[in-house]
Motif scaffolding. Structure first.
Motif, short mmCIF file in Angstrom:
data_model
loop_
_atom_site.label_atom_id
_atom_site.label_comp_id
_atom_site.label_asym_id
_atom_site.label_seq_id
_atom_site.Cartn_x
_atom_site.Cartn_y
_atom_site.Cartn_z
N SER A 63 0.70 -1.27 0.09
CA SER A 63 -0.14 -0.01 -0.05
C SER A 63 0.80 1.21 -0.09
O SER A 63 0.45 2.27 -0.67
N ALA A 64 1.87 1.40 0.71
CA ALA A 64 2.88 2.48 0.89
C ALA A 64 3.59 2.72 -0.59
O ALA A 64 3.59 3.88 -1.14
N GLU A 65 3.96 1.45 -1.08
CA GLU A 65 4.53 1.49 -2.55
C GLU A 65 3.55 2.22 -3.55
O GLU A 65 3.72 2.85 -4.54
N THR A 66 2.16 1.52 -3.33
CA THR A 66 1.35 2.16 -4.44
C THR A 66 1.02 3.45 -4.12
O THR A 66 0.88 4.55 -4.99
N ALA A 67 1.05 4.02 -2.81
CA ALA A 67 0.69 5.55 -2.71
C ALA A 67 1.92 6.23 -3.19
O ALA A 67 1.45 7.44 -3.68
N THR A 68 3.17 5.99 -2.99
CA THR A 68 4.42 6.38 -3.30
C THR A 68 4.11 6.62 -5.02
O THR A 68 4.26 7.74 -5.68
N ARG A 69 3.82 5.62 -5.76
CA ARG A 69 3.62 5.61 -7.16
C ARG A 69 2.63 6.54 -7.63
O ARG A 69 2.73 7.44 -8.83
N LEU A 70 1.48 6.55 -6.98
CA LEU A 70 0.37 7.60 -7.06
C LEU A 70 0.70 9.05 -7.08
O LEU A 70 0.43 9.79 -7.85
N ALA A 71 1.49 9.03 -5.83
CA ALA A 71 1.95 10.47 -5.83
C ALA A 71 2.76 10.88 -6.98
O ALA A 71 2.67 11.99 -7.42
N ALA A 72 3.41 10.15 -7.39
CA ALA A 72 4.59 10.61 -8.59
C ALA A 72 3.81 10.55 -9.72
O ALA A 72 4.01 11.56 -10.54
N VAL A 73 2.74 9.87 -10.27
CA VAL A 73 1.75 9.96 -11.33
C VAL A 73 1.09 11.22 -11.08
O VAL A 73 0.75 12.21 -11.93
N GLU A 74 0.59 11.70 -9.71
CA GLU A 74 -0.10 12.89 -9.75
C GLU A 74 0.96 14.21 -9.93
O GLU A 74 0.46 15.04 -10.79
N LYS A 75 1.93 13.99 -9.48
CA LYS A 75 2.94 15.26 -9.82
C LYS A 75 3.30 15.25 -11.09
O LYS A 75 3.33 16.30 -11.65
N LEU A 76 3.37 14.27 -11.76
CA LEU A 76 3.67 14.11 -13.32
C LEU A 76 2.50 14.78 -14.01
O LEU A 76 2.62 15.51 -14.91
N LEU A 77 1.14 14.50 -13.58
CA LEU A 77 -0.07 14.93 -14.35
C LEU A 77 -0.17 16.57 -14.01
O LEU A 77 -0.41 17.19 -14.90
#
Length: 81
Positions: A63-77
């Motif tokens: 879950s922490a890894e998924t949250a980190t990846r989601l934050a990176a995708v949001e930052k990219l968007l």
């Protein structure tokens, strides 16, 4: 009173005492078996709790890894906007 009936009558208290002691020891044996079964059940529950803790820890890491990846995708968007 005949001698046969007299001896049978005298044997009733002794037989009753033997039955009572037999029941007492049978109950003690059954209780020991129940305690052993309870110990085995407690050991199984402890092992299952340890397994559940390991699974929960792995899920938290995922879950922490998924949250980190989601934050990176949001930052990219946000950068793309």
């Amino acid at each position: 009173m005949s001698e046969h009936i007299y001896l049978v009558t005298l044997s009733f208290p002794f037989v009753t005492a033997l039955i009572i002691f037999g029941m007492k020891y049978y109950a003690a044996i059954q209780q020991a078996r129940a305690n052993e079964a309870y110990r085995q059940l407690a050991a199984q529950a402890t092992a299952q709790q340890a397994d559940m803790l390991a699974t929960l820890t792995a899920l938290r890491a995922t879950s922490a890894e998924t949250a980190t990846r989601l934050a990176a995708v949001e930052k990219l968007l946000k950068q793309v906007e």
